[in-house]
Design an enzyme around this catalytic site. Structure first.
Site, PDB file in Angstrom:
ATOM      1  N   SER A 137       0.836  -1.199   0.000  1.00  0.00           N
ATOM      2  CA  SER A 137       0.000   0.000   0.000  1.00  0.00           C
ATOM      3  C   SER A 137       0.869   1.247   0.000  1.00  0.00           C
ATOM      4  O   SER A 137       0.348   2.356  -0.067  1.00  0.00           O
ATOM      5  CB  SER A 137      -0.937   0.005   1.207  1.00  0.00           C
ATOM      6  OG  SER A 137      -0.192  -0.126   2.380  1.00  0.00           O
ATOM      7  N   HIS A 158      -4.129  -4.379  -5.047  1.00  0.00           N
ATOM      8  CA  HIS A 158      -4.268  -3.764  -3.729  1.00  0.00           C
ATOM      9  C   HIS A 158      -5.663  -4.010  -3.166  1.00  0.00           C
ATOM     10  O   HIS A 158      -6.658  -3.490  -3.666  1.00  0.00           O
ATOM     11  CB  HIS A 158      -3.961  -2.258  -3.805  1.00  0.00           C
ATOM     12  CG  HIS A 158      -3.909  -1.614  -2.465  1.00  0.00           C
ATOM     13  ND1 HIS A 158      -4.557  -0.450  -2.153  1.00  0.00           N
ATOM     14  CD2 HIS A 158      -3.306  -2.021  -1.323  1.00  0.00           C
ATOM     15  CE1 HIS A 158      -4.347  -0.160  -0.885  1.00  0.00           C
ATOM     16  NE2 HIS A 158      -3.593  -1.095  -0.360  1.00  0.00           N
ATOM     17  N   GLU A 170      -7.938  -2.609  -6.316  1.00  0.00           N
ATOM     18  CA  GLU A 170      -7.204  -1.703  -7.200  1.00  0.00           C
ATOM     19  C   GLU A 170      -6.178  -2.531  -7.975  1.00  0.00           C
ATOM     20  O   GLU A 170      -5.377  -3.246  -7.362  1.00  0.00           O
ATOM     21  CB  GLU A 170      -6.503  -0.606  -6.395  1.00  0.00           C
ATOM     22  CG  GLU A 170      -7.484   0.377  -5.769  1.00  0.00           C
ATOM     23  CD  GLU A 170      -6.822   1.398  -4.835  1.00  0.00           C
ATOM     24  OE1 GLU A 170      -7.341   2.519  -4.746  1.00  0.00           O
ATOM     25  OE2 GLU A 170      -5.805   1.072  -4.185  1.00  0.00           O
ATOM     26  N   ASN A 208      -6.129   4.958  -0.746  1.00  0.00           N
ATOM     27  CA  ASN A 208      -5.281   5.451   0.346  1.00  0.00           C
ATOM     28  C   ASN A 208      -4.837   6.896   0.136  1.00  0.00           C
ATOM     29  O   ASN A 208      -4.617   7.625   1.102  1.00  0.00           O
ATOM     30  CB  ASN A 208      -4.065   4.554   0.532  1.00  0.00           C
ATOM     31  CG  ASN A 208      -4.409   3.292   1.318  1.00  0.00           C
ATOM     32  OD1 ASN A 208      -5.489   3.197   1.883  1.00  0.00           O
ATOM     33  ND2 ASN A 208      -3.506   2.345   1.337  1.00  0.00           N
TER      34      ASN A 208
HETATM   35  N1  3HC Z   1     -14.701 -12.038   7.735  1.00  0.00           N
HETATM   36  C1  3HC Z   1     -15.965 -12.430   7.592  1.00  0.00           C
HETATM   37  N2  3HC Z   1     -17.011 -11.722   8.015  1.00  0.00           N
HETATM   38  C2  3HC Z   1     -16.763 -10.558   8.629  1.00  0.00           C
HETATM   39  C3  3HC Z   1     -15.455 -10.079   8.823  1.00  0.00           C
HETATM   40  C4  3HC Z   1     -14.388 -10.870   8.344  1.00  0.00           C
HETATM   41  N3  3HC Z   1     -13.106 -10.508   8.471  1.00  0.00           N
HETATM   42  N4  3HC Z   1     -15.528  -8.881   9.454  1.00  0.00           N
HETATM   43  C5  3HC Z   1     -16.830  -8.618   9.644  1.00  0.00           C
HETATM   44  N5  3HC Z   1     -17.583  -9.633   9.154  1.00  0.00           N
HETATM   45  C6  3HC Z   1     -19.035  -9.759   9.133  1.00  0.00           C
HETATM   46  C7  3HC Z   1     -19.604  -9.762  10.513  1.00  0.00           C
HETATM   47  O1  3HC Z   1     -19.627 -11.069  11.032  1.00  0.00           O
HETATM   48  C8  3HC Z   1     -20.984  -9.215  10.305  1.00  0.00           C
HETATM   49  O2  3HC Z   1     -21.875 -10.233   9.960  1.00  0.00           O
HETATM   50  P1  3HC Z   1     -23.393 -10.153  10.494  1.00  0.00           P
HETATM   51  O3  3HC Z   1     -23.998  -8.977   9.797  1.00  0.00           O
HETATM   52  O4  3HC Z   1     -23.964 -11.457  10.096  1.00  0.00           O
HETATM   53  O5  3HC Z   1     -23.279  -9.968  11.968  1.00  0.00           O
HETATM   54  C9  3HC Z   1     -20.847  -8.330   9.095  1.00  0.00           C
HETATM   55  O6  3HC Z   1     -19.591  -8.630   8.510  1.00  0.00           O
HETATM   56  C10 3HC Z   1     -20.913  -6.896   9.468  1.00  0.00           C
HETATM   57  O7  3HC Z   1     -19.912  -6.624  10.415  1.00  0.00           O
HETATM   58  P2  3HC Z   1     -20.140  -5.721  11.672  1.00  0.00           P
HETATM   59  O8  3HC Z   1     -21.559  -5.758  12.137  1.00  0.00           O
HETATM   60  O9  3HC Z   1     -19.078  -6.056  12.669  1.00  0.00           O
HETATM   61  O10 3HC Z   1     -19.802  -4.262  11.202  1.00  0.00           O
HETATM   62  P3  3HC Z   1     -20.278  -3.369   9.985  1.00  0.00           P
HETATM   63  O11 3HC Z   1     -21.667  -3.646   9.588  1.00  0.00           O
HETATM   64  O12 3HC Z   1     -19.873  -2.000  10.376  1.00  0.00           O
HETATM   65  O13 3HC Z   1     -19.366  -3.804   8.779  1.00  0.00           O
HETATM   66  C11 3HC Z   1     -17.249  -3.265   7.844  1.00  0.00           C
HETATM   67  C12 3HC Z   1     -18.004  -3.971   8.943  1.00  0.00           C
HETATM   68  C13 3HC Z   1     -17.528  -3.913   6.491  1.00  0.00           C
HETATM   69  C14 3HC Z   1     -15.772  -3.468   8.201  1.00  0.00           C
HETATM   70  C15 3HC Z   1     -17.657  -1.761   7.750  1.00  0.00           C
HETATM   71  O14 3HC Z   1     -17.609  -1.181   8.993  1.00  0.00           O
HETATM   72  C16 3HC Z   1     -16.765  -0.990   6.819  1.00  0.00           C
HETATM   73  O15 3HC Z   1     -16.927  -1.022   5.606  1.00  0.00           O
HETATM   74  N6  3HC Z   1     -15.791  -0.247   7.394  1.00  0.00           N
HETATM   75  C17 3HC Z   1     -14.806   0.502   6.619  1.00  0.00           C
HETATM   76  C18 3HC Z   1     -13.665  -0.402   6.263  1.00  0.00           C
HETATM   77  C19 3HC Z   1     -12.660   0.286   5.403  1.00  0.00           C
HETATM   78  O16 3HC Z   1     -12.721   1.465   5.089  1.00  0.00           O
HETATM   79  N7  3HC Z   1     -11.643  -0.492   4.979  1.00  0.00           N
HETATM   80  C20 3HC Z   1     -10.571   0.010   4.177  1.00  0.00           C
HETATM   81  C21 3HC Z   1      -9.422   0.339   5.054  1.00  0.00           C
HETATM   82  S1  3HC Z   1      -8.057   0.935   4.121  1.00  0.00           S
HETATM   83  C22 3HC Z   1      -7.249  -0.441   3.641  1.00  0.00           C
HETATM   84  O17 3HC Z   1      -7.596  -1.546   3.932  1.00  0.00           O
HETATM   85  C23 3HC Z   1      -6.057  -0.227   2.764  1.00  0.00           C
HETATM   86  C24 3HC Z   1      -4.760  -0.592   3.443  1.00  0.00           C
HETATM   87  O18 3HC Z   1      -3.724  -0.447   2.468  1.00  0.00           O
HETATM   88  C25 3HC Z   1      -4.435   0.270   4.653  1.00  0.00           C
END
Ligand code: 3HC
Length: 304
Positions: A137, A158, A170, A208
């Site tokens: 990243s 990515h 990406e 990012n």
């Molecule tokens: N594997 C499988 N299932 C998962 C999981 C995983 N790792 N993480 C969460 N889940 C499931 C949960 O079990 C839950 O299922 P349910 O609805 O049956 O209970 C469902 O996903 C929803 O999870 P939560 O209720 O805990 O939380 P949310 O509804 O808020 O969803 C999220 C979680 C999808 C992570 C959401 O909050 C989100 O989109 N957040 C933003 C994440 C983001 O921006 N990521 C990018 C970061 S930058 C990056 O990665 C780049 C790097 O280079 C730094």
């Protein structure tokens, strides 16, 4: 006739066997999704302890997915889990793994020298046809690819955390990436069920480059005393529709990761005010308060 020919050509070349190197959060997620979409996957890391830990976390993630996918069907849940795990092989022998791989995805530590050393070895060990991709990243893909003799077969893939849920991939080209390689990487991304976007090999790619300055700007807002982290998070969730506020996301991604990215950019472009270091971020990282994974960052968590 032409259509049938082109489809079969694509099918013939399509990526079927994948080696993922590095079994951390990203590597495990990539391996899981590739296995779940019918690819034969080998997930490699340095020691048996590390890959065993990764296997446990993949199983946990699969459990969450099947409970959602097949809520009242234990048989279907078991079949899905068994099928995914049958496609997934854990290994500590990277040079053997890549010998039979169409594609190698590297998701190891963000250190150029370490990545170059790895790809130098892989270049000699892997068949000529094998495509190479990095999930970096923060490091230019071209700086990693230049150690190999297959820059035409090199690109960036990515992914986003959590890989099983985030729908974006990406796909990064360097100038030498051939059209065939790009098309195969893009088709692989689509076969994983991801929506792909294309970006040049520029710092932060698309997501990012926008997300990291946004998160660090949120910290600066708090540093100025304008609002609390909790209120910034509430504001961005309810006022801008983000699923997580910037501080929740910082803790989720890991404060060390964000600091590492911003420090790298600041080195290359010290005049850019968006890339300036943040005292609060630096202090938390110094104190090993890295977010969810250490139990405390901007917020406190019950350690899992
Ligand atoms: N594997 C499988 N299932 C998962 C999981 C995983 N790792 N993480 C969460 N889940 C499931 C949960 O079990 C839950 O299922 P349910 O609805 O049956 O209970 C469902 O996903 C929803 O999870 P939560 O209720 O805990 O939380 P949310 O509804 O808020 O969803 C999220 C979680 C999808 C992570 C959401 O909050 C989100 O989109 N957040 C933003 C994440 C983001 O921006 N990521 C990018 C970061 S930058 C990056 O990665 C780049 C790097 O280079 C730094």
């Amino acid at each position: 006739v032409i259509r049938a020919f082109s489809t079969s050509t694509l099918h013939f070349h399509a990526v079927k066997t994948v080696t993922v190197i590095g079994s951390g959060l990203m590597g495990s997620g990539i391996a899981q999704v590739a296995a779940a979409t019918g690819h034969k996957v080998t997930l490699v890391d340095k020691t048996k302890e590390i890959v065993d830990k990764a296997e446990v976390s993949i199983k946990k993630s699969i459990d969450r997915i099947v409970k959602k996918k097949f809520p009242d069907d234990a048989k279907a849940q078991l079949k899905y889990s068994t099928d995914v795990l049958a496609n997934l092989n854990m290994s500590t022998d990277v040079l053997t793994a890549v010998k039979s791989s169409d594609l190698v995805i590297e998701a190891i530590v963000e250190n150029l020298d370490v990545k170059r050393e790895l790809f130098g070895l892989l270049d000699n060990a892997a068949p000529e046809k094998t495509l190479f991709a990095s999930n970096t990243s923060s490091i230019p893909i071209k700086d990693i690819a230049s150690v190999t003799k297959r820059k035409d077969k090199f690109g960036g893939l990515h992914f986003f955390n959590p890989v099983p849920l985030m729908k974006l991939l990406e796909v990064i080209r360097i100038p030498e990436t051939s059209d065939e390689t790009y098309n195969l990487l893009d088709a692989f991304g689509k076969a994983l069920g991801k929506t792909t976007v294309q970006c040049k090999d520029t710092p932060g790619f698309i997501v990012n480059r926008l997300l990291v300055p946004y998160m660090v700007e949120a910290i600066r807002l708090v540093e100025r005393g304008d609002a609390s982290p909790r209120d910034v998070d509430t504001a961005m969730k309810l006022g801008a529709g983000y699923p997580m506020g910037p501080f929740e996301l910082l803790d989720y991604v890991g404060l060390d990761t964000t600091k590492f990215i911003i420090d790298g950019w600041s080195k290359r472009d010290p005049e850019n005010p968006l890339f300036k270091p943040s005292p609060i971020l630096n202090k938390l990282v110094d104190d090993n308060k890295l977010g969810l994974k250490t139990g405390e960052g901007f917020y406190k968590y019950n350690k899992q």
